[in-house]
Design a protein around this motif. Structure first.
Motif, PDB file in Angstrom:
ATOM      1  N   ALA A 375       0.720  -1.149   0.163  1.00  0.00           N
ATOM      2  CA  ALA A 375       0.030   0.019  -0.015  1.00  0.00           C
ATOM      3  C   ALA A 375       0.705   1.380   0.134  1.00  0.00           C
ATOM      4  CB  ALA A 375      -0.926  -0.033   1.207  1.00  0.00           C
ATOM      5  N   LEU A 376       1.966   1.052   0.719  1.00  0.00           N
ATOM      6  CA  LEU A 376       2.879   2.451   0.805  1.00  0.00           C
ATOM      7  C   LEU A 376       3.638   2.865  -0.501  1.00  0.00           C
ATOM      8  CD1 LEU A 376       4.056   3.870   3.325  1.00  0.00           C
ATOM      9  CD2 LEU A 376       6.076   2.639   3.015  1.00  0.00           C
ATOM     10  N   VAL A 377       3.569   1.558  -1.385  1.00  0.00           N
ATOM     11  CA  VAL A 377       4.215   1.810  -2.736  1.00  0.00           C
ATOM     12  C   VAL A 377       3.085   2.116  -3.611  1.00  0.00           C
ATOM     13  CG1 VAL A 377       5.611   0.931  -4.735  1.00  0.00           C
ATOM     14  CG2 VAL A 377       6.231   0.383  -2.554  1.00  0.00           C
ATOM     15  N   LEU A 379       0.324   3.457  -3.372  1.00  0.00           N
ATOM     16  CA  LEU A 379      -0.396   4.741  -3.041  1.00  0.00           C
ATOM     17  C   LEU A 379       0.495   5.842  -2.954  1.00  0.00           C
ATOM     18  CD1 LEU A 379      -3.230   3.299  -0.458  1.00  0.00           C
ATOM     19  CD2 LEU A 379      -3.421   3.982  -2.693  1.00  0.00           C
ATOM     20  N   ASP A 380       1.811   5.549  -2.860  1.00  0.00           N
ATOM     21  CA  ASP A 380       2.739   6.674  -2.720  1.00  0.00           C
ATOM     22  C   ASP A 380       2.642   7.368  -1.631  1.00  0.00           C
ATOM     23  OD1 ASP A 380       5.010   8.033  -3.531  1.00  0.00           O
ATOM     24  OD2 ASP A 380       4.027   9.280  -4.717  1.00  0.00           O
ATOM     25  N   VAL A 381       2.553   6.910  -0.410  1.00  0.00           N
ATOM     26  CA  VAL A 381       2.256   7.638   0.921  1.00  0.00           C
ATOM     27  C   VAL A 381       3.496   7.305   1.910  1.00  0.00           C
ATOM     28  CG1 VAL A 381      -0.317   7.543   0.837  1.00  0.00           C
ATOM     29  CG2 VAL A 381       0.985   5.613   1.847  1.00  0.00           C
ATOM     30  N   SER A 382       3.442   8.078   2.964  1.00  0.00           N
ATOM     31  CA  SER A 382       4.613   7.757   4.008  1.00  0.00           C
ATOM     32  C   SER A 382       4.348   7.110   5.069  1.00  0.00           C
ATOM     33  CB  SER A 382       4.858   9.244   4.313  1.00  0.00           C
ATOM     34  OG  SER A 382       4.000   9.960   5.005  1.00  0.00           O
ATOM     35  N   LEU A 383       3.177   6.729   5.442  1.00  0.00           N
ATOM     36  CA  LEU A 383       2.793   5.757   6.381  1.00  0.00           C
ATOM     37  C   LEU A 383       1.333   5.189   5.792  1.00  0.00           C
ATOM     38  CD1 LEU A 383       3.360   5.009   9.351  1.00  0.00           C
ATOM     39  CD2 LEU A 383       1.686   6.705   9.953  1.00  0.00           C
ATOM     40  N   SER A 384       1.440   3.742   6.035  1.00  0.00           N
ATOM     41  CA  SER A 384       0.372   2.896   5.764  1.00  0.00           C
ATOM     42  C   SER A 384       0.122   1.804   6.828  1.00  0.00           C
ATOM     43  CB  SER A 384       0.608   2.296   4.337  1.00  0.00           C
ATOM     44  OG  SER A 384       1.296   1.160   4.400  1.00  0.00           O
ATOM     45  N   VAL A 385      -1.383   1.530   6.944  1.00  0.00           N
ATOM     46  CA  VAL A 385      -1.553   0.487   7.848  1.00  0.00           C
ATOM     47  C   VAL A 385      -2.380  -0.725   6.938  1.00  0.00           C
ATOM     48  CG1 VAL A 385      -3.798   1.363   8.298  1.00  0.00           C
ATOM     49  CG2 VAL A 385      -2.667  -0.150   9.933  1.00  0.00           C
ATOM     50  N   SER A 413      11.658   5.398   5.902  1.00  0.00           N
ATOM     51  CA  SER A 413      12.537   5.729   6.864  1.00  0.00           C
ATOM     52  C   SER A 413      14.058   5.847   6.125  1.00  0.00           C
ATOM     53  CB  SER A 413      12.494   4.735   8.180  1.00  0.00           C
ATOM     54  OG  SER A 413      13.684   5.283   9.055  1.00  0.00           O
ATOM     55  N   GLY A 414      14.413   6.977   5.976  1.00  0.00           N
ATOM     56  CA  GLY A 414      15.885   7.164   5.241  1.00  0.00           C
ATOM     57  C   GLY A 414      15.855   6.599   4.115  1.00  0.00           C
ATOM     58  N   GLY A 415      14.823   6.438   3.156  1.00  0.00           N
ATOM     59  CA  GLY A 415      14.824   6.007   1.838  1.00  0.00           C
ATOM     60  C   GLY A 415      14.427   4.510   2.034  1.00  0.00           C
ATOM     61  N   GLU A 416      14.460   4.088   2.881  1.00  0.00           N
ATOM     62  CA  GLU A 416      14.071   2.574   3.235  1.00  0.00           C
ATOM     63  C   GLU A 416      12.601   2.684   3.544  1.00  0.00           C
ATOM     64  OE1 GLU A 416      15.997   0.126   2.179  1.00  0.00           O
ATOM     65  OE2 GLU A 416      17.521   1.216   1.506  1.00  0.00           O
ATOM     66  N   VAL A 417      11.759   1.316   3.397  1.00  0.00           N
ATOM     67  CA  VAL A 417      10.609   0.778   3.720  1.00  0.00           C
ATOM     68  C   VAL A 417      10.691  -0.025   4.904  1.00  0.00           C
ATOM     69  CG1 VAL A 417       8.112   0.037   3.212  1.00  0.00           C
ATOM     70  CG2 VAL A 417       9.478   1.311   1.588  1.00  0.00           C
ATOM     71  N   ALA A 418      10.151   0.484   6.337  1.00  0.00           N
ATOM     72  CA  ALA A 418      10.288  -0.435   7.353  1.00  0.00           C
ATOM     73  C   ALA A 418       8.860  -0.944   7.635  1.00  0.00           C
ATOM     74  CB  ALA A 418      10.798   0.507   8.369  1.00  0.00           C
TER      75      ALA A 418
END
Length: 453
Positions: A375-377, A379-385, A413-418
């Motif tokens: 979903a993060l990718v 929808l191009d968002v910074s936070l997803s649940v 976070s810092g260019g990475e997805v956690a």
């Protein structure tokens, strides 16, 4: 800018309605429905009362007596047609109200019942036909009440719509064929009018019974009947889980919709059902209040931090997104949702590995985290649940009982997805599990946002 203007207009309209509650009651659609109910007694008077004899002029009185059933038929047809009018008004003006959901089905049943009893009173229709049609409505109302208590709304079927149309046409034919004007005009062909009338009535009775069987088949799981026909006669899914489904009120609305078709005279067992329905409605209202509070908090925190949000939902079917979009101006931070109810959608849209789904199951930490990342990718968002679980009433196992729900959270976070995940075990009906899962997803978002607040 356009989205902000729309949100402001929607907020202004909501505030105006809150200050004037009568606007929510006396909508054009509700007015049409109320008029339909109010004119039913007028129809009964027209068809039963000897009003032509009240006219002093003998010739005029005789003429009115000839066309009396025709006038009653015209009024009946107008009242029946008004059902589509109020439905169109409610949808086109986006004014679907709880009162309308309650009154509309009652208006239809009152009109049809009045026509049936009037024809029985006139001796034009056997009483058993009226009994079959009215009994079907009582039985369906009882089924809907039981289903709503269990947290389900039985899906409508085309059989019911066909049944209604055929009943209206059959009743019109029976009303008209009692007119002296028609018998005089048709003459020796009156047998054909009678044949057509009885044929349409027979077909209407057939669809009345078929639609009743369809409802029982769809309710087989709720009632515990070994019918194995959960998709009904036409293969339409048996039920829709009670929840928001685009309407404010969610589970409470499901109870109100079922109550709209429920007789107002209750036996002891029915009283207990209504008591349970009231508890169910109260719980739904409490759950919705909690969702509004958490959703508002999430939107405000995200706006303050300049973060964008998205959701990926399976068992909640879009309820988290619905809660967030209840907040005015949510579009400033909330971008959208991916409702990935089917595993194929999880794989194709959210890039969840099919191998992981097969090995770990759709309800697992791995899938929840993968859904959140997807979903993060997407929808191009910074936070997803993400939410994936077993809402019931079936589908559970010893390892993963009904009520098991996994939540995933992903952020850049810092260019990475956690990503991380957590599991919760909820209890209650299907609708209650979904409501609790929705609230928990909002709490997870709020907690993560608070860490940076």
């Amino acid at each position: 800018m356009a989205n902000k203007q729309v949100d402001k207009q929607t907020k202004a309209q909501a505030e105006a309605q809150a200050h004037n509650p009568y606007q929510q009651i006396f909508t054009p659609a509700n007015i049409v429905t109320m008029l339909r109910i109010a004119f039913v007694p007028a129809f009964v008077v027209l068809i039963l009362a000897p009003w032509p004899s009240w006219v002093p002029d003998i010739s005029a009185s005789s003429a009115l007596q000839m066309v009396k059933p025709l006038i009653a038929a015209i009024i009946f047809a107008l009242l029946a047609f008004s059902d589509s009018v109020d439905g169109y008004l409610a949808r086109s003006r986006n004014e679907v109200t709880t009162l309308g959901k309650f009154l509309d089905p009652l208006a239809d049943k009152i009109l049809v019942t009045a026509a049936l009893l009037a024809l029985v009173e006139l001796g034009d229709l056997p009483a058993w036909i009226a009994l079959v049609i009215i009994a079907r409505e009582f039985l369906v109302s009882g089924l809907r009440m039981v289903a709503s208590v269990e947290g389900f709304v039985i899906a409508a079927s085309p059989l019911g719509k066909i049944k209604t149309v055929l009943q209206i046409v059959a009743l019109l034919l029976f009303i008209v064929k009692g007119s002296t004007f028609v018998s005089t005009f048709v003459g020796s062909w009156m047998w054909l009018v009678n044949t057509v009338s009885w044929f349409v009535m027979a077909v209407a009775l057939l669809f009345t019974l078929l639609s009743l069987v369809d409802y029982f088949m769809k309710s087989s799981e709720v009632l515990g009947l070994p019918l194995n026909g959960s998709q009904g006669i036409l293969g339409i899914p048996s039920r829709l889980a009670a929840g928001r489904n685009g309407t404010k009120g969610g589970s409470a609305a499901a109870v109100v919709a079922a109550a709209a078709e429920t007789p107002q005279t209750f036996e002891t067992s029915e009283i207990s059902q209504v008591t349970e329905a009231a508890r169910f409605t109260e719980a739904a209202q409490v759950a919705e209040a909690a969702q509004v509070t958490e959703a508002t908090r999430v939107i405000e925190l995200a706006r303050a931090q300049g973060r964008t949000l998205g959701t990926a939902e399976s068992c909640t079917g879009g309820l988290v997104a619905a809660a967030l979009t209840e907040v005015p101006c949510a579009s400033e931070v909330f971008c959208g949702t991916v409702v990935s109810y089917a595993n194929e959608v999880k794989a194709s849209v959210l890039d969840v590995s099919s191998d992981v789904i097969k090995s770990e199951g759709a309800v697992s930490a791995q899938v929840a985290e993968a859904m959140a990342r997807g979903a993060l990718v997407a929808l191009d968002v910074s936070l997803s649940v993400s939410v994936t679980g077993i809402a019931g009433p079936t589908g559970g196992s010893k390892e993963k009982p009904v009520g098991t729900v996994w939540f995933g959270l992903a952020q850049r976070s810092g260019g990475e997805v956690a990503a991380c995940s957590e599991v919760h075990h909820f209890s209650g009906t299907r609708s209650e599990v979904r409501a609790q899962a929705t609230t928990q997803a909002l709490k997870i978002l709020a907690k993560k946002l608070c860490e940076r607040d």
